[in-house]
Scaffold this active site. Structure first.
Site, short mmCIF file in Angstrom:
data_model
loop_
_atom_site.label_atom_id
_atom_site.label_comp_id
_atom_site.label_asym_id
_atom_site.label_seq_id
_atom_site.Cartn_x
_atom_site.Cartn_y
_atom_site.Cartn_z
N TYR A 297 31.70 1.87 13.78
CA TYR A 297 31.38 0.56 14.34
C TYR A 297 31.88 0.39 15.78
O TYR A 297 31.75 -0.70 16.34
CB TYR A 297 31.95 -0.54 13.43
CG TYR A 297 31.25 -0.61 12.09
CD1 TYR A 297 31.36 0.44 11.19
CD2 TYR A 297 30.49 -1.71 11.72
CE1 TYR A 297 30.74 0.41 9.96
CE2 TYR A 297 29.87 -1.76 10.48
CZ TYR A 297 29.99 -0.70 9.61
OH TYR A 297 29.36 -0.74 8.39
N LYS B 119 36.79 10.80 2.97
CA LYS B 119 35.90 11.94 2.73
C LYS B 119 36.49 13.12 3.49
O LYS B 119 35.82 13.78 4.29
CB LYS B 119 34.48 11.56 3.22
CG LYS B 119 33.41 12.59 3.01
CD LYS B 119 32.86 12.61 1.60
CE LYS B 119 31.89 13.76 1.42
NZ LYS B 119 31.39 13.87 0.03
N ASP C 284 32.36 9.24 -2.32
CA ASP C 284 31.18 9.32 -3.20
C ASP C 284 31.59 9.26 -4.67
O ASP C 284 30.98 8.53 -5.46
CB ASP C 284 30.29 10.53 -2.90
CG ASP C 284 31.07 11.80 -2.57
OD1 ASP C 284 32.31 11.73 -2.46
OD2 ASP C 284 30.45 12.86 -2.43
N ASP D 172 32.52 -1.19 3.90
CA ASP D 172 31.33 -2.03 3.92
C ASP D 172 30.44 -1.70 2.71
O ASP D 172 30.01 -2.58 1.95
CB ASP D 172 30.59 -1.77 5.24
CG ASP D 172 29.51 -2.80 5.54
OD1 ASP D 172 29.33 -3.73 4.72
OD2 ASP D 172 28.85 -2.68 6.59
N ASP E 267 29.67 -3.97 -1.01
CA ASP E 267 28.34 -4.39 -1.47
C ASP E 267 28.08 -3.79 -2.87
O ASP E 267 27.53 -4.46 -3.75
CB ASP E 267 27.24 -3.91 -0.52
CG ASP E 267 26.98 -4.90 0.62
OD1 ASP E 267 27.94 -5.50 1.13
OD2 ASP E 267 25.81 -5.07 1.02
MG MG Z 1 27.84 -5.30 4.45
#
Ligand code: MG
Ligand code: NAI
Length: 374
Positions: free
Chosen positions: A160, A210, A246, A270, A274
């Site tokens: 980001y 990761k 993962d 993020d 979700d």
């Molecule tokens: Mg989001």
């Protein structure tokens, strides 16, 4: 039996005590709690008023409360050529004690001059922690929730930082992005996550990474967070696990009960939050706060939901719970408890819910039902 019920209720209440600061903060204008409202785009304009009304319904439980509505977003950009006016940042910094952000619509293809105002705001106010509790509401209030976890997402770096380049090479266009992970940001998000874990009954932290593939960047994140208990004795009671992102998603869906607090670099955090929202019924119920050391901004985890915007279909619960979470972080935990209890009651009752939770009611009816119970 009564004791067991009481202790279960206490344990359940404790899952919401995310903040360790019990006292209300010094207000910028003594005696007046000023909250900036940034509805921004799409359903932001429908759910933020509901969150404001929930705060107002607390009445004398809070200091005299004032709201100021501030501009930002893609719609604002199309009219004014900027997505985050300086006046908004200035008002938040100079006048407001806290803020509530709705959602922005960010086009998936690059639009010249546009950059997401929420990403910019998090940076401008140094809101380095995005704290996202995901809590199921069981039918029976004495039952253990099937999901009770907090995603603690680093909020300022990773991909980001938005340093992307497009060049031409023998294989055609070549796109590159810089992924920045610093020791400082990893340490401060790690400290925040340990602090949250310490305040919860289970005191368990999972570091998400990761580093089997990204051994330099994710290795730095994992190792920096992992080292914290050796530098701070107070976290000795927190158990620590680390897991590859993962398989963490896989396990999250198979056995969500193994997770308590999950700390992750920006992008994984993020995505994980979700995903976790799916386990509690809808993105429309999951709140967050963007927290720095001196300012906190509530923000539902969902986006601007253009597919349902303007139709009185958006679930206002994520925004209302974000208001509660903001108040909790500001030290007004009694007010926060009242809002959360009202939402729990409406969800449990089940007769007034938006379509995402299988109901037939509109945004306004759900908000009114919650207000009635605050
Ligand atoms: Mg989001
Ligand atoms: P979204 O989160 O807006 O919507 C995903 C799905 O969840 C949609 O089907 C939507 O109808 C549903 N949904 C979301 N919130 C809901 C609510 N309160 N009640 C009922 N249903 C709800 O994600 P999407 O569709 O991928 O993105 C839409 C726009 O939002 C994009 O422009 C994206 O860039 C932006 N976005 C902004 C975020 C932010 O402001 N922090 C976060 C995520 C996306």
């Amino acid at each position: 039996m009564m004791l067991a019920t009481a202790s279960r209720a206490a344990a359940r209440a404790a899952t919401r005590s995310l903040s360790t600061s019990a006292t209300a903060p010094a207000l910028k204008n003594p005696g007046v709690l000023k909250i900036g409202l940034i509805p921004a785009d799409g359903i932001g304009g429908e759910v933020i008023p509901a969150a404001r009304d929930a705060i107002l319904a607390l009445g004398s439980a809070l200091p005299k409360t004032e709201f100021v509505t501030l501009d930002a977003g893609f719609e604002y950009f199309t009219r004014h050529g900027e997505a985050l006016p300086d006046e908004t940042v200035h008002a938040l910094q100079q006048e407001c004690d806290g803020a509530l952000f709705g959602a922005v619509s960010s086009p998936s293809n690059k639009v010249a001059g546009y950059s997401s105002p929420i990403v910019a705001l998090r940076k401008a106010l140094d809101l380095y922690a995005n704290i996202r509790p995901v809590l199921a509401v069981p039918k029976d209030p004495n039952e253990k929730p099937s999901v009770d976890l907090v995603v603690v997402r680093e909020n300022t770096e990773c991909l980001y930082v938005k340093q992307e380049t497009l060049t031409f090479g023998p294989d055609g266009r070549e796109a590159r992005a810089t992924r920045l992970i610093t020791e400082r940001a990893s340490r401060r998000i790690g400290l925040k996550a340990f602090e949250i874990a310490l305040a919860r009954p289970r005191k368990h932290l999972t570091i998400i990474h990761k580093s089997n593939v990204l051994s330099v960047t994710d290795g730095l994140f994992r190792d920096t967070v992992k080292a914290i208990p050796s530098q701070h004795d107070k976290y000795a009671d927190v158990t620590v696990a680390h897991q590859i992102v993962d398989s963490a998603v896989y396990r999250l869906f198979r056995e969500p009960e193994i997770y308590d607090v999950m700390v992750a670099p920006n992008l994984y955090g993020d995505i994980l939050s979700d995903a976790a929202a799916a386990l509690v019924g809808s993105l429309g119920v999951v709140p967050s706060v963007n927290a720095g050391d001196t300012f906190v901004m509530g923000e539902p985890v969902h986006g601007s939901a253009p597919d349902i915007a303007g139709q009185n279909k958006a679930n206002p619960i994520a925004a209302i719970r974000s208001a509660a979470l903001m108040l909790r972080y500001m030290g007004f935990s009694d007010g926060a408890d009242r809002i959360d209890a009202a939402v729990d009651a409406v969800v449990r009752d089940g007769s007034v819910l938006t379509p995402d939770l299988g109901g037939r009611s509109g945004t306004n009816e759900v908000a009114a039902e919650i207000l009635k119970r605050i």
